[in-house]
Design a protein around this motif. Structure first.
Motif, PDB file in Angstrom:
ATOM      1  N   VAL A   1       0.843  -1.192   0.000  1.00 25.09           N
ATOM      2  CA  VAL A   1       0.000   0.000   0.000  1.00 25.09           C
ATOM      3  C   VAL A   1       0.882   1.247   0.000  1.00 25.09           C
ATOM      4  CG1 VAL A   1      -1.815  -1.195   1.275  1.00 25.09           C
ATOM      5  CG2 VAL A   1      -0.148   0.172   2.532  1.00 25.09           C
ATOM      6  N   ARG A   2       0.328   2.353  -0.421  1.00 23.74           N
ATOM      7  CA  ARG A   2       1.076   3.610  -0.431  1.00 23.74           C
ATOM      8  C   ARG A   2       1.279   4.098   0.999  1.00 23.74           C
ATOM      9  NH1 ARG A   2      -0.735   8.104  -4.542  1.00 23.74           N
ATOM     10  NH2 ARG A   2       1.197   8.919  -3.623  1.00 23.74           N
ATOM     11  N   ALA A   3       2.504   4.437   1.328  1.00 29.06           N
ATOM     12  CA  ALA A   3       2.814   4.911   2.675  1.00 29.06           C
ATOM     13  C   ALA A   3       2.055   6.183   3.007  1.00 29.06           C
ATOM     14  CB  ALA A   3       4.323   5.141   2.808  1.00 29.06           C
ATOM     15  N   SER A   4       1.875   7.058   2.018  1.00 28.22           N
ATOM     16  CA  SER A   4       1.186   8.328   2.265  1.00 28.22           C
ATOM     17  C   SER A   4      -0.249   8.087   2.708  1.00 28.22           C
ATOM     18  CB  SER A   4       1.218   9.192   1.009  1.00 28.22           C
ATOM     19  OG  SER A   4       0.697   8.494  -0.107  1.00 28.22           O
ATOM     20  N   LYS A   5      -0.939   7.172   2.055  1.00 30.44           N
ATOM     21  CA  LYS A   5      -2.327   6.893   2.423  1.00 30.44           C
ATOM     22  C   LYS A   5      -2.413   6.123   3.733  1.00 30.44           C
ATOM     23  CE  LYS A   5      -4.508   7.173  -2.086  1.00 30.44           C
ATOM     24  NZ  LYS A   5      -5.467   6.539  -3.026  1.00 30.44           N
ATOM     25  N   LEU A   6      -1.504   5.186   3.923  1.00 33.25           N
ATOM     26  CA  LEU A   6      -1.485   4.425   5.171  1.00 33.25           C
ATOM     27  C   LEU A   6      -1.289   5.363   6.353  1.00 33.25           C
ATOM     28  CD1 LEU A   6      -1.393   1.702   6.685  1.00 33.25           C
ATOM     29  CD2 LEU A   6       1.068   1.660   6.255  1.00 33.25           C
ATOM     30  N   ASP A   7      -0.338   6.271   6.234  1.00 36.30           N
ATOM     31  CA  ASP A   7      -0.037   7.227   7.291  1.00 36.30           C
ATOM     32  C   ASP A   7      -1.265   8.071   7.617  1.00 36.30           C
ATOM     33  OD1 ASP A   7       1.114   9.227   8.935  1.00 36.30           O
ATOM     34  OD2 ASP A   7       3.022   9.048   7.916  1.00 36.30           O
ATOM     35  N   ALA A   8      -1.893   8.628   6.573  1.00 32.98           N
ATOM     36  CA  ALA A   8      -3.032   9.526   6.786  1.00 32.98           C
ATOM     37  C   ALA A   8      -4.224   8.805   7.413  1.00 32.98           C
ATOM     38  CB  ALA A   8      -3.437  10.161   5.461  1.00 32.98           C
ATOM     39  N   LEU A   9      -4.560   7.630   6.907  1.00 35.60           N
ATOM     40  CA  LEU A   9      -5.695   6.890   7.449  1.00 35.60           C
ATOM     41  C   LEU A   9      -5.425   6.394   8.863  1.00 35.60           C
ATOM     42  CD1 LEU A   9      -6.802   4.855   4.319  1.00 35.60           C
ATOM     43  CD2 LEU A   9      -8.255   6.405   5.608  1.00 35.60           C
ATOM     44  N   MET A  10      -4.209   5.928   9.087  1.00 32.52           N
ATOM     45  CA  MET A  10      -3.845   5.439  10.418  1.00 32.52           C
ATOM     46  C   MET A  10      -3.924   6.567  11.441  1.00 32.52           C
ATOM     47  SD  MET A  10      -0.358   3.364  11.435  1.00 32.52           S
ATOM     48  CE  MET A  10      -0.679   2.019  10.302  1.00 32.52           C
ATOM     49  N   TRP A  11      -3.367   7.723  11.088  1.00 34.03           N
ATOM     50  CA  TRP A  11      -3.392   8.860  12.010  1.00 34.03           C
ATOM     51  C   TRP A  11      -4.823   9.252  12.331  1.00 34.03           C
ATOM     52  CZ3 TRP A  11      -5.580  13.689  11.696  1.00 34.03           C
ATOM     53  CH2 TRP A  11      -5.241  14.572  12.735  1.00 34.03           C
ATOM     54  N   TYR A  12      -5.657   9.377  11.306  1.00 33.19           N
ATOM     55  CA  TYR A  12      -7.031   9.843  11.514  1.00 33.19           C
ATOM     56  C   TYR A  12      -7.820   8.880  12.390  1.00 33.19           C
ATOM     57  CZ  TYR A  12     -11.791  11.350  10.675  1.00 33.19           C
ATOM     58  OH  TYR A  12     -13.083  11.767  10.863  1.00 33.19           O
ATOM     59  N   GLN A  13      -7.722   7.592  12.109  1.00 36.49           N
ATOM     60  CA  GLN A  13      -8.510   6.640  12.881  1.00 36.49           C
ATOM     61  C   GLN A  13      -7.990   6.481  14.303  1.00 36.49           C
ATOM     62  OE1 GLN A  13      -9.789   2.990  11.135  1.00 36.49           O
ATOM     63  NE2 GLN A  13      -9.947   3.833   9.071  1.00 36.49           N
ATOM     64  N   MET A  14      -6.678   6.473  14.465  1.00 32.77           N
ATOM     65  CA  MET A  14      -6.122   6.357  15.818  1.00 32.77           C
ATOM     66  C   MET A  14      -6.478   7.582  16.650  1.00 32.77           C
ATOM     67  SD  MET A  14      -4.583   3.392  16.056  1.00 32.77           S
ATOM     68  CE  MET A  14      -3.556   3.579  17.515  1.00 32.77           C
ATOM     69  N   MET A  15      -6.440   8.756  16.039  1.00 36.91           N
ATOM     70  CA  MET A  15      -6.798   9.986  16.738  1.00 36.91           C
ATOM     71  C   MET A  15      -8.282  10.000  17.082  1.00 36.91           C
ATOM     72  SD  MET A  15      -8.433  13.127  16.026  1.00 36.91           S
ATOM     73  CE  MET A  15      -8.336  13.224  14.237  1.00 36.91           C
ATOM     74  N   SER A  16      -9.120   9.546  16.144  1.00 42.65           N
ATOM     75  CA  SER A  16     -10.574   9.588  16.341  1.00 42.65           C
ATOM     76  C   SER A  16     -11.059   8.563  17.355  1.00 42.65           C
ATOM     77  CB  SER A  16     -11.280   9.354  15.002  1.00 42.65           C
ATOM     78  OG  SER A  16     -10.919  10.346  14.054  1.00 42.65           O
ATOM     79  N   ALA A  17     -10.320   7.468  17.491  1.00 41.04           N
ATOM     80  CA  ALA A  17     -10.730   6.383  18.392  1.00 41.04           C
ATOM     81  C   ALA A  17      -9.865   6.349  19.648  1.00 41.04           C
ATOM     82  CB  ALA A  17     -10.661   5.045  17.655  1.00 41.04           C
ATOM     83  N   ALA A  18      -9.564   7.519  20.189  1.00 46.77           N
ATOM     84  CA  ALA A  18      -8.638   7.618  21.324  1.00 46.77           C
ATOM     85  C   ALA A  18      -9.057   6.748  22.506  1.00 46.77           C
ATOM     86  CB  ALA A  18      -8.499   9.072  21.759  1.00 46.77           C
ATOM     87  N   ASP A  19     -10.343   6.744  22.847  1.00 44.86           N
ATOM     88  CA  ASP A  19     -10.797   5.954  24.001  1.00 44.86           C
ATOM     89  C   ASP A  19     -10.610   4.454  23.758  1.00 44.86           C
ATOM     90  OD1 ASP A  19     -11.495   8.251  25.319  1.00 44.86           O
ATOM     91  OD2 ASP A  19     -13.634   8.131  24.822  1.00 44.86           O
ATOM     92  N   VAL A  20     -10.919   4.016  22.542  1.00 47.91           N
ATOM     93  CA  VAL A  20     -10.736   2.602  22.193  1.00 47.91           C
ATOM     94  C   VAL A  20      -9.260   2.236  22.245  1.00 47.91           C
ATOM     95  CG1 VAL A  20     -10.987   0.881  20.363  1.00 47.91           C
ATOM     96  CG2 VAL A  20     -12.810   2.557  20.763  1.00 47.91           C
ATOM     97  N   VAL A  21      -8.416   3.112  21.698  1.00 50.58           N
ATOM     98  CA  VAL A  21      -6.970   2.871  21.690  1.00 50.58           C
ATOM     99  C   VAL A  21      -6.427   2.770  23.106  1.00 50.58           C
ATOM    100  CG1 VAL A  21      -4.731   3.887  21.098  1.00 50.58           C
ATOM    101  CG2 VAL A  21      -6.602   3.920  19.431  1.00 50.58           C
TER     102      VAL A  21
END
Length: 256
Positions: free
Chosen positions: A224-244
């Motif tokens: 997968v493209r690192a740029s997209k992986l980075d962006a999606l990973m950051w957004y979901q990890m940030m958005s799901a802080a309580d779950v993380v």
């Protein structure tokens, strides 16, 4: 094998992913595609996003100067909506057109309260960011930033006062869609800790390049493209802080 499916605009897309127990990297299992946040989960998320009619877009500016401004005005300690509001305000004032504004002019603009919805918000670190932004815009005006690769642009930006690895990588990724750099912060480190693909005990402050190499190795192994992986990973990890935090607490990892 595992099969992933997604429905987009009444169309059905299907793709096979490696078996959950197979290794994406030595000692790192793919995991289940539905199990947040395994490597297989991230591979599925990137693939699913690519089927959307409007895939992820992370460019913030219409020019390199605007991109530098947007990224410099955001980042650590600045809420995303405040950083974007400050960028839009300075852009509307013409800060990124023609000659670079003076440091005092930038400070005056950044000291003006910002309207965000119904609130009036003051921009933090106005004096510091005015100095950094003035230096960056001058460097762009007087120099010739390389744009043949993300790594080259990132390394050029590192010579600008106030721009470190994360901000320089962020600019390069956004402007060029670069896949040879990674924007690493606490959210990506947490994903790496939970997914087992980043070495433990390392910090972005002291080990940025090693962590980046590990992240890029993962994206390559996943195809997968690192740029997209980075962006999606950051957004979901940030958005799901309580779950993380809950997941990290469950396996005895510090969430800080």
């Amino acid at each position: 094998m595992q099969n992933g499916v997604v429905f987009v605009d009444s169309k059905f897309y299907s793709r096979d992913f490696p078996d959950a127990m197979s290794e994406v990297l030595p000692g790192v299992s793919w995991g289940l595609i539905e199990a947040f946040p395994t490597p297989a989960y991230w591979a599925y998320q990137v693939w699913a996003n690519e089927q959307e009619s409007e895939p992820l877009n992370y460019k913030l500016g219409a020019t390199l100067a605007e991109e530098v401004g947007a990224c410099l005005l955001g980042g650590h300690g600045i809420p995303a909506n405040v950083g974007l509001a400050a960028f839009a305000y300075l852009r509307d004032l013409g800060a990124f057109e023609g000659r670079a504004p003076s440091e005092s002019q930038l400070l005056e603009w950044l000291s003006t309260p910002l309207k965000i919805g119904s609130r009036s918000v003051r921009y933090r670190f106005a004096k510091q960011k005015s100095r950094y932004l003035h230096a960056a815009l001058n460097a762009l005006e007087e120099g010739s930033p390389p744009v043949h690769s993300g790594r080259a642009l990132r390394d050029w930006l590192l010579d600008v006062p106030g721009i470190g690895f994360k901000t320089a990588s962020w600019i390069a990724r956004n402007w060029l869609g670069a896949d040879d750099v990674a924007i690493l912060d606490i959210h990506i480190l947490r994903a790496g800790a939970l997914g087992g693909f980043l070495s433990s005990g390392l910090s972005v402050e002291r080990h940025y390049l090693q962590l980046e190499a590990e992240f890029l190795a993962l994206s390559q192994a996943m195809g997968v493209r690192a740029s997209k992986l980075d962006a999606l990973m950051w957004y979901q990890m940030m958005s799901a802080a309580d779950v993380v935090h809950g997941l990290m607490s469950r396996i005895g990892l510090k969430a800080a």
